[in-house]
Design a protein around this motif. Structure first.
Motif, short mmCIF file in Angstrom:
data_model
loop_
_atom_site.label_atom_id
_atom_site.label_comp_id
_atom_site.label_asym_id
_atom_site.label_seq_id
_atom_site.Cartn_x
_atom_site.Cartn_y
_atom_site.Cartn_z
N GLY A 188 0.80 -1.21 0.00
CA GLY A 188 0.00 0.00 0.00
C GLY A 188 0.83 1.26 0.00
N PRO A 189 0.16 2.42 -0.08
CA PRO A 189 0.85 3.71 -0.20
C PRO A 189 1.34 4.23 1.15
CG PRO A 189 -1.52 4.04 -0.29
CD PRO A 189 -1.31 2.55 -0.23
N VAL A 190 2.41 5.01 1.08
CA VAL A 190 3.01 5.61 2.28
C VAL A 190 3.33 7.07 1.99
CG1 VAL A 190 4.97 5.57 3.87
CG2 VAL A 190 4.03 3.42 3.01
N TYR A 191 3.05 7.92 2.96
CA TYR A 191 3.51 9.31 2.93
C TYR A 191 4.56 9.46 4.04
CZ TYR A 191 3.63 14.39 3.52
OH TYR A 191 4.05 15.70 3.63
N MET A 192 5.78 9.83 3.65
CA MET A 192 6.84 9.98 4.64
C MET A 192 7.48 11.36 4.51
SD MET A 192 10.12 7.52 5.53
CE MET A 192 11.21 7.96 4.16
N ARG A 193 7.61 12.04 5.63
CA ARG A 193 8.32 13.31 5.68
C ARG A 193 9.82 13.05 5.58
NH1 ARG A 193 6.21 17.11 10.49
NH2 ARG A 193 4.83 18.43 9.25
N LEU A 194 10.55 14.01 4.98
CA LEU A 194 11.99 13.88 4.82
C LEU A 194 12.73 15.08 5.38
CD1 LEU A 194 12.60 12.61 1.16
CD2 LEU A 194 12.89 11.31 3.27
N LEU A 195 13.84 14.81 6.07
CA LEU A 195 14.87 15.82 6.29
C LEU A 195 15.93 15.54 5.23
CD1 LEU A 195 15.13 15.62 10.18
CD2 LEU A 195 13.83 17.26 8.82
N ARG A 196 16.49 16.59 4.62
CA ARG A 196 17.38 16.38 3.49
C ARG A 196 18.77 16.97 3.76
NH1 ARG A 196 19.11 20.47 1.24
NH2 ARG A 196 19.94 19.20 -0.46
N GLY A 197 19.69 16.67 2.85
CA GLY A 197 21.04 17.21 2.98
C GLY A 197 21.80 16.49 4.07
N LYS A 198 22.47 17.26 4.92
CA LYS A 198 23.19 16.68 6.06
C LYS A 198 22.24 16.59 7.24
CE LYS A 198 27.79 18.08 4.59
NZ LYS A 198 29.05 18.78 4.94
N VAL A 199 21.84 15.38 7.56
CA VAL A 199 20.79 15.14 8.54
C VAL A 199 21.40 14.65 9.85
CG1 VAL A 199 18.63 13.91 9.00
CG2 VAL A 199 19.24 14.55 6.65
N PRO A 200 20.98 15.21 10.99
CA PRO A 200 21.55 14.79 12.28
C PRO A 200 21.36 13.31 12.57
CG PRO A 200 20.24 16.78 12.53
CD PRO A 200 19.99 16.28 11.14
N ASN A 201 22.34 12.73 13.25
CA ASN A 201 22.24 11.37 13.79
C ASN A 201 21.88 11.51 15.26
OD1 ASN A 201 22.58 8.84 14.89
ND2 ASN A 201 24.63 8.50 14.08
N VAL A 202 20.64 11.28 15.59
CA VAL A 202 20.13 11.46 16.95
C VAL A 202 19.94 10.12 17.65
CG1 VAL A 202 18.24 12.37 18.37
CG2 VAL A 202 18.95 13.59 16.28
N LEU A 203 19.32 9.19 16.97
CA LEU A 203 18.89 7.93 17.58
C LEU A 203 19.95 6.84 17.55
CD1 LEU A 203 15.26 7.81 16.13
CD2 LEU A 203 15.99 8.63 18.37
N GLY A 204 21.04 7.07 16.80
CA GLY A 204 22.07 6.04 16.69
C GLY A 204 22.65 5.62 18.01
N GLU A 205 22.83 6.56 18.93
CA GLU A 205 23.45 6.24 20.21
C GLU A 205 22.54 5.41 21.12
OE1 GLU A 205 23.48 9.59 23.26
OE2 GLU A 205 23.24 10.72 21.40
N GLY A 207 20.73 2.79 19.97
CA GLY A 207 20.50 1.46 19.39
C GLY A 207 19.10 1.31 18.84
N TYR A 208 18.54 2.40 18.35
CA TYR A 208 17.15 2.43 17.91
C TYR A 208 16.95 1.66 16.61
CZ TYR A 208 12.78 4.44 16.12
OH TYR A 208 11.51 4.61 15.60
N ARG A 209 15.79 0.99 16.51
CA ARG A 209 15.37 0.34 15.27
C ARG A 209 13.95 0.76 14.95
NH1 ARG A 209 18.99 -1.08 11.96
NH2 ARG A 209 17.34 -2.21 10.85
N PHE A 210 13.75 1.28 13.75
CA PHE A 210 12.41 1.68 13.32
C PHE A 210 11.55 0.46 13.07
CE2 PHE A 210 9.45 2.26 9.77
CZ PHE A 210 8.67 3.30 10.25
N GLU A 211 10.33 0.49 13.60
CA GLU A 211 9.31 -0.52 13.32
C GLU A 211 8.04 0.21 12.95
OE1 GLU A 211 8.94 -4.10 15.87
OE2 GLU A 211 10.45 -3.11 17.13
#
Length: 345
Positions: A188-205, A207-211
């Motif tokens: 099915g269809p999805v609408y997703m917002r985007l941050l573009r260019g150089k995007v901050p790494n916030v959740l990496g520290e 150990g986040y996984r998108f579900e």
């Protein structure tokens, strides 16, 4: 005023605008990394990586590939990139046609153009037919200083109302990369917002996984529960650190999927320990995450102290982003001040 011809820059640069100014234009600026590591074009690079093993991935843009990071994919796979010109209706209709032929199209433009101009074509050509078109849009909410013509402050409210459409508001580069891969496999269809260019790494520290469809606790706390999406999760985390210095313990529940909302987790977390529940979103106070959360709490009979941090229900000013974020209450200092006031009141 922005010249009408300056809204798109893929192929035309007005002579009256110096090239140096274009390089720092508020229209194409990414959100500042604010001292964090930044990752370049996570959306475009995720598509390129997937396309190495998936021939069904194609990309389309309405003359904005450079400003949605789709140019990365276009350079790597020019035979699978379609430049549709300044025609959002055609963009969505062509994406629907490709989906009918077995492809998984990623259609990119600015959020204002998808939500305001192409809504009926998304509804009739894509959503009603439940086709796997992924609509990925830059400049969501207050991520540009170019005023109402480019600030998509109501896109979540618009898209939440469309049947069959999944709606996602990712926080950072890590989540954009992960979510792009997940939605490619989502029916099915999805609408997703985007941050573009150089995007901050916030959740990496963390150990986040998108579900898809899941809200997750990023930080725990006993006094305040932030429920946030998009880059406002970054702001909520920073506000939690600032408030901790004043003895206020804050939890942050990140809810990137706006529809379908993870009501079960939200209600369970909201009912823990008598905390003040504060939603934080880069969107109008009308029709976005805050009202979705409020509705979920009311339907579940969860009576908790509740406040919203969001953009006002009005057309916003143009200007520099840091100034506008202070003006409209999205900055860390504004958030901390309001939370303190609510706790003291």
């Amino acid at each position: 005023m922005i010249p009408a011809h300056s809204r798109r820059k893929d192929k035309y640069t007005p002579r009256s605008v110096p090239e140096e100014k274009l390089a720092t234009s508020a229209m194409i600026a990414s959100l500042d990394a604010e001292g964090r590591e930044a990752i370049s074009a996570p959306f475009g690079h995720a598509l390129v990586d997937m396309a190495k093993t998936r021939e069904d991935i194609v990309g389309l843009s309405a003359d904005l590939s450079k400003y949605t990071d789709l140019h990365v994919f276009a350079e790597a796979h020019p035979d699978r990139f379609y430049q549709m010109g300044m025609a959002e209706a055609l963009l969505m209709s062509a994406a629907a046609g490709l989906a009918r032929e077995g492809f998984v199209p990623f259609a990119t433009t600015y959020a204002v153009f998808a939500a305001r101009r192409a809504y009926d074509f998304i509804a009739m050509a894509i959503a009603e037919e439940n086709l796997p078109v992924k609509i990925c849009c830059a400049l969501p909410g207050l991520t540009t200083g170019y005023g109402p013509s480019h600030q998509a402050t109501e896109d979540l409210a618009i898209m939440r109302g469309m049947p069959n459409l999944t709606v996602i508001d990712p926080c950072d580069a890590v989540e954009i990369d992960q979510a792009t891969r997940v939605i490619a496999d989502t029916p099915g269809p999805v609408y997703m917002r985007l941050l573009r260019g150089k995007v901050p790494n916030v959740l990496g520290e963390y150990g986040y996984r998108f579900e898809l469809g899941k809200a997750k606790v990023i930080r725990d706390g006993t006094d305040v529960l932030f429920i946030s999406s998009g880059f406002m999760t970054m702001r909520a985390l920073d506000a939690a650190v600032a408030l901790a210095a004043d003895g206020v313990s804050c939890a942050v529940l990140h809810s990137p999927t706006i529809k379908p909302l993870d009501a079960e987790t939200i209600v369970a977390e909201a009912q823990k320990g008598g905390r003040l529940v504060v939603t934080a979103e880069n969107h109008s106070i009308t029709g976005g995450l805050g009202e979705a959360v409020a509705g979920a709490l009311m339907r579940a009979g969860a009576h908790v102290p509740f406040r919203q941090i969001a953009l006002p229900d009005e057309f916003l000013d143009a200007g520099a982003l840091p100034t506008l974020h202070d003006q409209y209450g999205l900055s860390v200092s504004s958030i901390t001040a309001r939370v303190k006031n609510w706790l003291e009141g």
